[in-house]
Design a protein around this motif. Structure first.
Motif, PDB file in Angstrom:
ATOM      1  N   GLN A   1     -21.853  44.400   1.970  1.00  0.00           N
ATOM      2  CA  GLN A   1     -22.797  45.247   2.708  1.00  0.00           C
ATOM      3  C   GLN A   1     -22.884  46.662   2.133  1.00  0.00           C
ATOM      4  OE1 GLN A   1     -21.508  44.867   6.788  1.00  0.00           O
ATOM      5  NE2 GLN A   1     -22.323  42.807   6.940  1.00  0.00           N
ATOM      6  N   VAL A   2     -23.010  46.728   0.808  1.00  0.00           N
ATOM      7  CA  VAL A   2     -23.139  48.013   0.119  1.00  0.00           C
ATOM      8  C   VAL A   2     -24.585  48.481   0.232  1.00  0.00           C
ATOM      9  CG1 VAL A   2     -23.012  49.159  -2.117  1.00  0.00           C
ATOM     10  CG2 VAL A   2     -21.245  47.517  -1.455  1.00  0.00           C
ATOM     11  N   ARG A   3     -24.771  49.668   0.807  1.00  0.00           N
ATOM     12  CA  ARG A   3     -26.103  50.229   1.003  1.00  0.00           C
ATOM     13  C   ARG A   3     -26.307  51.534   0.247  1.00  0.00           C
ATOM     14  NH1 ARG A   3     -26.678  45.794   1.959  1.00  0.00           N
ATOM     15  NH2 ARG A   3     -26.737  44.775   3.974  1.00  0.00           N
ATOM     16  N   SER A   4     -25.213  52.191  -0.136  1.00  0.00           N
ATOM     17  CA  SER A   4     -25.291  53.464  -0.853  1.00  0.00           C
ATOM     18  C   SER A   4     -24.284  53.443  -1.996  1.00  0.00           C
ATOM     19  CB  SER A   4     -24.968  54.634   0.083  1.00  0.00           C
ATOM     20  OG  SER A   4     -25.889  54.689   1.136  1.00  0.00           O
ATOM     21  N   LEU A   5     -24.554  54.266  -3.001  1.00  0.00           N
ATOM     22  CA  LEU A   5     -23.668  54.347  -4.165  1.00  0.00           C
ATOM     23  C   LEU A   5     -23.169  55.771  -4.344  1.00  0.00           C
ATOM     24  CD1 LEU A   5     -25.683  52.197  -6.704  1.00  0.00           C
ATOM     25  CD2 LEU A   5     -23.768  51.484  -5.293  1.00  0.00           C
ATOM     26  N   PRO A   6     -21.965  55.909  -4.881  1.00  0.00           N
ATOM     27  CA  PRO A   6     -20.979  54.851  -5.092  1.00  0.00           C
ATOM     28  C   PRO A   6     -20.332  54.423  -3.770  1.00  0.00           C
ATOM     29  CG  PRO A   6     -20.020  56.966  -5.667  1.00  0.00           C
ATOM     30  CD  PRO A   6     -21.467  57.220  -5.322  1.00  0.00           C
ATOM     31  N   THR A   7     -19.900  53.174  -3.725  1.00  0.00           N
ATOM     32  CA  THR A   7     -19.101  52.672  -2.611  1.00  0.00           C
ATOM     33  C   THR A   7     -17.811  52.115  -3.195  1.00  0.00           C
ATOM     34  OG1 THR A   7     -20.982  52.130  -1.186  1.00  0.00           O
ATOM     35  CG2 THR A   7     -18.941  50.914  -0.794  1.00  0.00           C
ATOM     36  N   LEU A   8     -16.697  52.494  -2.596  1.00  0.00           N
ATOM     37  CA  LEU A   8     -15.383  51.992  -3.001  1.00  0.00           C
ATOM     38  C   LEU A   8     -14.818  51.164  -1.858  1.00  0.00           C
ATOM     39  CD1 LEU A   8     -13.860  55.279  -4.460  1.00  0.00           C
ATOM     40  CD2 LEU A   8     -14.938  53.427  -5.728  1.00  0.00           C
ATOM     41  N   VAL A   9     -14.254  50.004  -2.201  1.00  0.00           N
ATOM     42  CA  VAL A   9     -13.633  49.140  -1.199  1.00  0.00           C
ATOM     43  C   VAL A   9     -12.189  48.879  -1.637  1.00  0.00           C
ATOM     44  CG1 VAL A   9     -13.682  46.887  -0.071  1.00  0.00           C
ATOM     45  CG2 VAL A   9     -15.836  48.052  -0.613  1.00  0.00           C
ATOM     46  N   VAL A  10     -11.247  49.202  -0.755  1.00  0.00           N
ATOM     47  CA  VAL A  10      -9.828  48.986  -1.014  1.00  0.00           C
ATOM     48  C   VAL A  10      -9.421  47.707  -0.291  1.00  0.00           C
ATOM     49  CG1 VAL A  10      -7.504  49.922  -0.735  1.00  0.00           C
ATOM     50  CG2 VAL A  10      -9.427  51.472  -1.170  1.00  0.00           C
ATOM     51  N   GLU A  11      -8.802  46.789  -1.042  1.00  0.00           N
ATOM     52  CA  GLU A  11      -8.390  45.500  -0.484  1.00  0.00           C
ATOM     53  C   GLU A  11      -6.947  45.182  -0.847  1.00  0.00           C
ATOM     54  OE1 GLU A  11     -12.200  42.593  -0.647  1.00  0.00           O
ATOM     55  OE2 GLU A  11     -11.258  42.993  -2.580  1.00  0.00           O
ATOM     56  N   ASN A  12      -6.319  44.385   0.016  1.00  0.00           N
ATOM     57  CA  ASN A  12      -5.060  43.749  -0.340  1.00  0.00           C
ATOM     58  C   ASN A  12      -5.183  42.275   0.028  1.00  0.00           C
ATOM     59  OD1 ASN A  12      -4.613  43.570   2.445  1.00  0.00           O
ATOM     60  ND2 ASN A  12      -3.191  45.277   2.496  1.00  0.00           N
ATOM     61  N   GLU A  13      -4.068  41.548   0.052  1.00  0.00           N
ATOM     62  CA  GLU A  13      -4.139  40.110   0.323  1.00  0.00           C
ATOM     63  C   GLU A  13      -4.713  39.799   1.701  1.00  0.00           C
ATOM     64  OE1 GLU A  13      -0.638  40.749  -0.914  1.00  0.00           O
ATOM     65  OE2 GLU A  13      -1.009  40.071  -2.958  1.00  0.00           O
ATOM     66  N   GLU A  14      -4.623  40.748   2.612  1.00  0.00           N
ATOM     67  CA  GLU A  14      -5.091  40.521   3.979  1.00  0.00           C
ATOM     68  C   GLU A  14      -6.582  40.821   4.141  1.00  0.00           C
ATOM     69  OE1 GLU A  14      -2.465  42.774   6.452  1.00  0.00           O
ATOM     70  OE2 GLU A  14      -0.715  41.750   5.643  1.00  0.00           O
TER      71      GLU A  14
END
Length: 89
Positions: free
Chosen positions: A52-65
């Motif tokens: 659901q990226v609507r603007s730039l830049p977008t950063l998404v932080v993820e782990n195993e969960e």
């Protein structure tokens, strides 16, 4: 615990270039503890839609969960590193 940082960007995006410099410093410091995935939204619109990226830049932080945090717009190093530390805890 593995931590991923997805960087949604486009070549024509000026603020994305600013974000790149910050991300390079973070990757250099975190090394193998961080997996950086750069997602060109012009080439991978399906992935951008999934997140659901609507603007730039977008950063998404993820782990195993799953998704731990996300940032829209140029984000400072301290904020990104705080989210990465939380994701790796």
């Amino acid at each position: 615990m593995s931590v991923r940082l997805k960087d949604f960007y486009a070549d024509w995006c000026g603020p994305c270039k600013q974000q790149d410099a910050i991300l390079e410093d973070i990757v250099a410091e975190w090394g193998d503890d961080l997996e950086l995935e750069k997602v060109d939204v012009d080439e991978k619109q399906d992935v951008a839609n999934e997140y659901q990226v609507r603007s730039l830049p977008t950063l998404v932080v993820e782990n195993e969960e799953g998704v731990v945090d996300r940032f829209v717009g140029v984000t400072q190093r301290e904020d990104i590193e705080a989210a990465l530390s939380e994701a790796s805890a």
